[in-house]
Write an enzyme that holds these catalytic residues in place. Structure first.
Site, PDB file in Angstrom:
ATOM      1  CE1 TYR A  48      23.732   1.173 -29.422  1.00 30.35           C
ATOM      2  CE2 TYR A  48      22.750  -0.271 -31.256  1.00 30.35           C
ATOM      3  CZ  TYR A  48      22.306   0.848 -30.145  1.00 30.35           C
ATOM      4  OH  TYR A  48      21.242   1.308 -30.204  1.00 30.35           O
ATOM      5  N   GLY A 204      11.404  -0.921 -20.037  1.00 33.48           N
ATOM      6  CA  GLY A 204      11.534   0.023 -18.991  1.00 33.48           C
ATOM      7  C   GLY A 204      12.462  -0.512 -17.921  1.00 33.48           C
ATOM      8  CB  VAL A 206       8.781  -3.624 -15.458  1.00 33.92           C
ATOM      9  CG1 VAL A 206       8.005  -4.726 -14.784  1.00 33.92           C
ATOM     10  CG2 VAL A 206       7.992  -2.556 -15.975  1.00 33.92           C
ATOM     11  CG  PHE A 207      11.292  -7.351 -15.673  1.00 34.85           C
ATOM     12  CD1 PHE A 207      10.394  -8.063 -14.981  1.00 34.85           C
ATOM     13  CD2 PHE A 207      10.872  -7.157 -17.122  1.00 34.85           C
ATOM     14  CE1 PHE A 207       9.226  -8.291 -15.417  1.00 34.85           C
ATOM     15  CE2 PHE A 207       9.688  -7.394 -17.447  1.00 34.85           C
ATOM     16  CZ  PHE A 207       8.952  -8.003 -16.598  1.00 34.85           C
ATOM     17  CD  GLU A 209      15.495   1.777 -11.725  1.00 27.94           C
ATOM     18  OE1 GLU A 209      14.406   2.310 -11.047  1.00 27.94           O
ATOM     19  OE2 GLU A 209      16.239   2.628 -12.285  1.00 27.94           O
TER      20      GLU A 209
END
Length: 288
Positions: A48, A204, A206-207, A209
């Protein structure tokens, strides 16, 4: 005896230079906010921030004066990235020497004596189970890691290692938009062998794409927000938490208001019909 982790894990991938580029003071504040909201487990990987975020977190953790015994630190190793460490090609390294060196390096960066959980970041076709087991056994004996698991491993890849050393965790992609783990046998295998799944990217796409799938989900979530009086992200986490595999979501948000709302997902028992409604809208058709 598995290491006890918090019901939701704070993911640190976005804390450093890959995204938010938080200062030491900002990281310290975020660590304290998480702990205040009963999120005591922090998920890292050596890679990271192109191998910088662990060290940044370690400095903030030391400055915070948080008692090490009150938190749990997870880290991953194995990915050798390009443009770092003189690598000319991205590859995986699971030699005994590298695993041990990587853990010791993470301990130095995180300014701690031990990792609560070490995960192998991604499976390698060249990994040798016996050699990995030797490294894990040595690290456990030396007290440098308490628990061991894998990340993004299939059931058969996990079983290959499980024949040689105890595996208690597998961090996989799982969300309302990426639900394959509950259909391809991954979660079945984990339940059979008492392996706890962690879910990366639990919200996922949801916010992220704007496609038919996410539009259907957002339309349903408007109704569910009105019904439960909770945010869409909380409802999506509760969808994950309802699965009997006892999945632990790794939430990467650095938004304080959202962090403060995360544990509401743990308290919510999402209605079974609403659980199936979310899955149905994600698939775009009725259950088989």
């Amino acid at each position: 005896m598995k290491t006890k982790l918090s019901p939701i894990i704070a993911g640190t991938m976005n804390w450093g230079i890959w995204d938010k580029n938080l200062s030491k003071s900002e990281m310290e504040h975020l660590i304290n906010i998480c702990i205040e909201n009963k999120i005591t487990t922090f998920d890292h990987a050596d890679i990271y921030g192109n191998y910088t975020t662990e060290a940044d977190f370690g400095k903030a953790f030391k400055q915070s004066t948080v008692d090490r015994n009150t938190i749990q630190l997870i880290s991953k190793c194995g990915i050798q990235n390009i443009n770092a460490r003189n690598n000319t090609i991205k590859h995986y390294d699971y030699s005994k020497e590298y695993i041990i060196w990587s853990v010791e390096n993470s301990l130095k960066n995180l300014q701690t004596d031990y990792l609560d959980v070490l995960l192998l970041h991604r499976p390698s076709p060249l990994m040798v189970a016996d050699e990995i087991a030797e490294a894990i056994d040595q690290l456990k004996k030396e007290g440098k890691i308490i628990d061991f698991g894998v990340s993004n491993f299939t059931a058969s890849q996990t079983e290959l290692l499980r024949q040689k050393t105890e595996i208690n965790y597998n961090q996989v992609q799982f969300s309302a938009t990426h639900y394959e783990a509950m259909l391809d046998g991954s979660f079945d295998y984990m339940q059979q062998h008492n392996i706890i799944p962690m879910s990366w990217n639990p919200l996922g796409t949801v916010f992220r794409e704007d496609i038919e799938q996410t539009r259907r989900l957002k339309k349903l979530l408007v109704q569910l927000v009105d019904k439960y009086h909770l945010g869409s992200d909380t409802l999506l986490l509760s969808w994950i938490l309802k699965h009997p595999a006892k999945v632990i979501p790794v939430a990467g948000t650095v938004n304080i208001a959202r962090i403060q709302a995360l544990m509401k997902a743990v308290e919510l028992d999402l209605d079974q019909l609403d659980w199936f409604a979310i899955w149905t809208e994600s698939m775009g058709n009725k259950v088989p």
